[in-house]
Design a protein around this motif. Structure first.
Motif, short mmCIF file in Angstrom:
data_model
loop_
_atom_site.label_atom_id
_atom_site.label_comp_id
_atom_site.label_asym_id
_atom_site.label_seq_id
_atom_site.Cartn_x
_atom_site.Cartn_y
_atom_site.Cartn_z
N THR A 1 0.85 -1.19 0.00
CA THR A 1 0.00 0.00 0.00
C THR A 1 0.88 1.24 0.00
N SER A 2 0.29 2.37 -0.33
CA SER A 2 1.05 3.62 -0.37
C SER A 2 1.61 3.95 1.01
N GLN A 3 0.84 3.62 2.05
CA GLN A 3 1.31 3.89 3.41
C GLN A 3 2.49 3.00 3.78
N GLU A 4 2.44 1.73 3.34
CA GLU A 4 3.56 0.81 3.61
C GLU A 4 4.81 1.27 2.87
N LYS B 1 -6.20 1.77 7.53
CA LYS B 1 -5.70 0.46 7.97
C LYS B 1 -4.37 0.61 8.67
N ARG C 1 -6.87 4.47 -1.38
CA ARG C 1 -5.89 5.28 -0.65
C ARG C 1 -6.36 5.60 0.78
N ASP D 1 -6.21 2.42 2.86
CA ASP D 1 -4.82 2.09 3.20
C ASP D 1 -4.35 2.91 4.39
N LYS D 2 -4.68 4.19 4.35
CA LYS D 2 -4.28 5.09 5.42
C LYS D 2 -4.95 4.70 6.73
#
Length: 753
Positions: A236-239, A628, A622, A625-626
């Motif tokens: 994910t983008s956060q990861e 989560k 998005r 993801d944030k």
């Protein structure tokens, strides 16, 4: 998998460094083996103070010395004493004011966290620093063996490789489907180095003897690396952000050093990981193994009182130096070309800024000598001594066509040439005075130009090609770069072919900018600036291949312009809905309404709807993801459905609009004045986008960046921006604005190269 972050981008910084030194030193640098290597930078005859004089914040009071005194004795001794005393007082006052001024400036710089080196006087060019502290370099992590079921297969059988050899095999396996890996030269060089590593490591573990490349199967390795790529894409983008933040945190201490008590940014603080060399063009060494650099290969440079950075566990540094006459922080020697790699300060550092400044000032000095040089080489074109004629023709070609000096190449280097190394076949003569140059220049970029030359130059080239010369023979058989450079330095210290290129590039830019009228929009002015930049790039042969995504990028830009035109037509239709009588008053204003077909409108509607659907899907993913990552409640599917229902409504609206021709605008666009203002804005956007598209197409095969950053004096760009009211951000990125801060803050719109 270890990535190769040298590869396609072959350490341009080191190549640029080599061009900065006089030609006579180039061959010496290339022949360096294991002797001490010092940072070679051009000396500057003119101190920085001659250009940038520090302004005192307080004016010195003028003190009038009285030469006569009523109480003076007959022999004048009393007068001398008074004058001497007054003179000392003046000197003391001047020193006090100067010290206070310097202190004020230092306090201001300390407060702002800036060091304005270009405002300092009496810089000693031989000493680069007094104190230097840093934390060393980032070493690539040790190799992690592949899973036990991932193996190289030889003649259909799995091979148990020792880790050293497995790593090298993996380099090739990861590239299996690339054009490089399909190149026979790449394959040959890789396999040769692979077998050497395998032999050094004691051979295979299961007794299989590897002899032929054709029997090797890297498919399992390739599939494994592709799987890792896919898994990385699924993050994910956060990861991904967290991984990046963790990496930046670990590298933070290496990014800065302490130079003379100031915090300065370090440039390339990472040691290159091992991998397979790619090279540019048809490079003979493509595919060879770039071996792992160990701490024992690295020399660190810092002041004698600085703490020595800790080496990785089980290792030690090759050497610790305390050499303040050089700028580098660390160095090592790579195995492909046996050349030295340096860790230096970043482009925005004070030392790099001073180096850039001196380079361009050196080029500016050439303008005081260029007339004499040209007069001499024109005279020498008729010399009875062949060497003198060859020097004259070479300088003419370097001066007029910005050729590099060139030098001899060994058999294991790419067949690139410059002026002095031109061969018989690189030059074709067409009477009366046309010359066709066709050869591979730096970075294996083809230099092809058909030009007209001075008739005496043409005659000399004809003489240089006379029998028994034939293809393969040197055109300038009595000349080499060191001889040419020694001759040039008779005119000006430090003069080299590189200085000619910088001078002619900047002079050409100055001449081109003088032709630009101060009119039009910012976009139009930028178009003219880029045209001037392009003239310089063509002069210096800064080419590039058309990128794979160029056609798609142009299509996207055309679609955007067409969409803007559609928006404008919709507004004009809405205008007629409010005031139908306008059509009779100004029919020309509404002509373009008929230019757009229903098919075009339908295609634009389709693109907009698809873009909106994609936007909301990405937004939904998005946001979740944030949430989560932050362990918050996820958005329900109903939220996505609500957004997409809105898109469905828009789709229905467009469908109805296409059918009836009636435009439904937002409630805020409810007056003629608002619609007209929006139409005007769209006209401006269409014009700007059309100019940018034209610029994109014209620059598709020319590299503007190389000439803009390395050859054109950045002060010319600053002058252009100040004179024509163009924001500097439109031309220089944030990185370049930091790199060229000295240029931005040191000149006004009247400065000339």
């Amino acid at each position: 998998m270890t990535t190769d972050y040298q590869g396609r981008k072959r350490d341009e910084a080191d190549e640029a460094d080599e061009e900065n030194v006089p030609l006579s030193q180039v061959s010496k640098r290339r022949k360096l083996k294991n002797e001490d290597v010092k940072d070679e930078s051009e000396s500057d005859d003119e101190s920085l103070a001659s250009i940038f004089k520090k302004k005192s914040k307080e004016k010195l009071k003028k003190v009038k010395l009285e030469e006569k005194d009523e109480d003076a004795t007959a022999d004048g001794k009393e007068t001398v004493k008074k004058v001497t005393k007054t003179s000392k007082k003046v000197k003391k006052e001047k020193k006090t004011v100067k010290d206070e001024s310097e202190q004020d400036q230092n306090d201001e710089e300390e407060e702002n966290g800036e060091y304005k080196w270009w405002e300092n006087e009496n810089e000693d060019d031989s000493i680069k620093w007094t104190t230097l502290k840093h934390n060393g370099v980032v070493i690539p992590p040790p190799y992690e063996p592949l899973p036990s079921h991932i193996k190289l297969y030889y003649d259909g059988k799995p091979v148990d490789l020792p880790p050293e050899a497995e790593e090298v095999a993996g380099f090739y396996g990861a590239m299996l489907e690339t054009d490089h890996a399909k190149n026979p030269v790449f394959q040959k060089n890789f396999f040769q180095d692979f077998l050497e590593v395998l032999k050094t490591a004691g051979g295979t573990k299961n007794g299989i003897t590897i002899e032929k490349f054709e029997k090797c199967d890297f498919t399992k390795m390739f599939d494994y690396f592709e799987l890792l790529k896919e898994e990385k894409k699924k993050l994910t983008s956060q990861e991904k952000k967290q991984i990046r933040l963790d990496r930046e945190k670990a590298e933070e201490k290496y990014k800065f050093c302490e130079l003379d008590g100031r915090k300065e940014q370090v440039g390339n603080f990472k040691v290159e990981p091992p991998g397979l060399f790619r090279g540019r063009g048809a490079h003979p060494k493509t595919g060879k193994l770039k071996r792992r650099v160990q701490p024992e290969d690295i020399i660190l440079n810092l002041d004698k009182d600085a703490p020595i950075p800790e080496a990785p566990e089980g290792h030690h540094w090759g050497e610790i130096r305390n050499d303040n006459s050089v700028q580098w922080l660390a160095m090592w020697r790579e195995n492909i070309f046996n050349s030295v790699k340096y860790v230096r300060l970043a482009a925005n550092s004070s030392l790099k800024g001073q180096s850039d400044y001196k380079k361009f000032e050196k080029a500016r000095q050439l303008k005081d000598h260029i007339d004499a040089i040209r007069k001499d080489y024109k005279k020498q074109l008729k010399s009875e001594v062949m060497l003198e004629r060859q020097k004259a023709v070479a300088i003419y070609l370097i001066d007029v066509f910005a050729l590099r000096a060139g030098g001899e190449k060994s058999e294991d280097e790419a067949d690139t040439v410059g002026c002095c190394s031109l061969r018989y076949e690189h030059v074709t003569l067409k009477p009366p005075n046309t010359v066709v140059f066709d050869f591979l220049g730096k970075d294996s970029i083809r230099f092809y130009q058909e030009v007209e030359v001075d008739k005496k130059v043409f005659k000399n080239l004809k003489i240089f090609k006379r029998p028994p010369k034939q293809p393969g023979h040197q055109l300038f058989d009595r000349l080499d770069p060191s001889t040419l450079n020694k001759h040039l330095q008779n005119y000006m210290p430090g003069l080299s072919a590189k200085v000619f290129r910088t001078y002619n590039a900047s002079k050409t830019m100055q001449d081109q900018l003088d032709l630009i009228p101060n009119e039009g929009s910012v976009a139009e002015k930028l178009l003219r600036y880029n045209a001037a930049n392009r003239t310089v790039a063509i002069l210096c042969n800064h080419q590039r291949t058309v990128t794979k995504g160029h056609a798609q990028s142009v299509q996207k830009a055309n679609d955007k312009i067409k969409e803007l035109e559609w928006q404008k037509i919709r507004l004009k239709k809405a205008l007629l809905q409010l005031e139908p009588e306008r059509l009779k008053k100004n029919p020309a204003y509404f002509e373009e309404i008929e230019d757009m077909t229903k098919e075009d409108e339908a295609e634009i509607h389709r693109r907009i709807i698809e873009r909106e659907i994609e936007k909301y899907h990405k937004k939904f993913a998005r946001e979740n993801d944030k949430r989560k990552f932050e362990k918050e409640e996820l958005l329900p599917e109903s939220q996505l459905k609500e957004w997409l229902d809105g898109v469905d409504e828009l789709k229905k609206q467009y469908k109805e609009e296409l059918k009836t021709g009636v435009v439904e605008l937002k409630p805020t666009m409810n007056t003629v004045e608002k619609i007209e203002k929006q139409i005007e804005r769209l006209d401006n956007r269409i014009q700007t986008n059309s100019i940018q598209l034209k610029d994109k197409e014209e620059n598709s095969q020319v590299s503007l960046g190389t000439s803009k950053i390395n050859y054109i004096d950045p002060r010319l760009t600053v002058v252009f921006c100040k004179k024509y009211d163009v924001p500097i951000e439109k031309i220089f990125t944030k990185t370049l604005r930091e790199k060229f801060k000295w240029a931005i803050e040191s000149v006004d719109e009247n400065w000339r190269f």
